[in-house]
Design a protein around this motif. Sequence first.
Motif, short mmCIF file in Angstrom:
data_model
loop_
_atom_site.label_atom_id
_atom_site.label_comp_id
_atom_site.label_asym_id
_atom_site.label_seq_id
_atom_site.Cartn_x
_atom_site.Cartn_y
_atom_site.Cartn_z
N ILE A 1 0.84 -1.20 0.00
CA ILE A 1 0.00 0.00 0.00
C ILE A 1 0.88 1.25 0.00
N ALA B 1 2.26 1.79 -3.52
CA ALA B 1 1.24 2.35 -4.42
C ALA B 1 1.01 3.82 -4.11
N VAL C 1 -2.03 4.09 -10.67
CA VAL C 1 -2.15 2.80 -10.00
C VAL C 1 -3.48 2.18 -10.40
N PHE D 1 -6.32 -0.76 -9.72
CA PHE D 1 -6.75 -1.54 -8.56
C PHE D 1 -8.14 -2.11 -8.83
N THR E 1 -11.99 -3.12 -8.13
CA THR E 1 -13.14 -2.70 -7.34
C THR E 1 -14.13 -3.86 -7.36
N TYR F 1 -11.79 -2.81 -12.85
CA TYR F 1 -10.55 -2.25 -12.34
C TYR F 1 -10.63 -0.73 -12.41
#
Length: 98
Positions: free
Chosen positions: A19, A22, A32, A34, A36, A40
């Motif tokens: 974390i 990122a 970045v 990620f 969901t 993404y």
Amino acid sequence: MRTTRVLRVNPHEPEREAIAEAAEVIRAGGLVAFPTETVYGLGADALNERAVRRIFEVKGRPPDNPIIVHVADKDSIYLLAAEVPPAAEELISRFWPG
């Protein structure tokens, strides 16, 4: 040349180091990706003009199609929005967060 680094993060016990890495990418103006619940997401510092332009470029998004900006709290809205209409104020007070 830009490099892509993939970090696998346990969603139930996220590793602080991943974390932090990122977050540093975002602070440095990078992007970045990620997951969901459904798709993404692509994250960047919304106050960094270069990073925002890069999101539009990477996604092939037309400039007249705005992006979503997530904020930590209600007060942040007033720092970012030119205007918060009364109808939005009502929705914010009734549904924030959610």
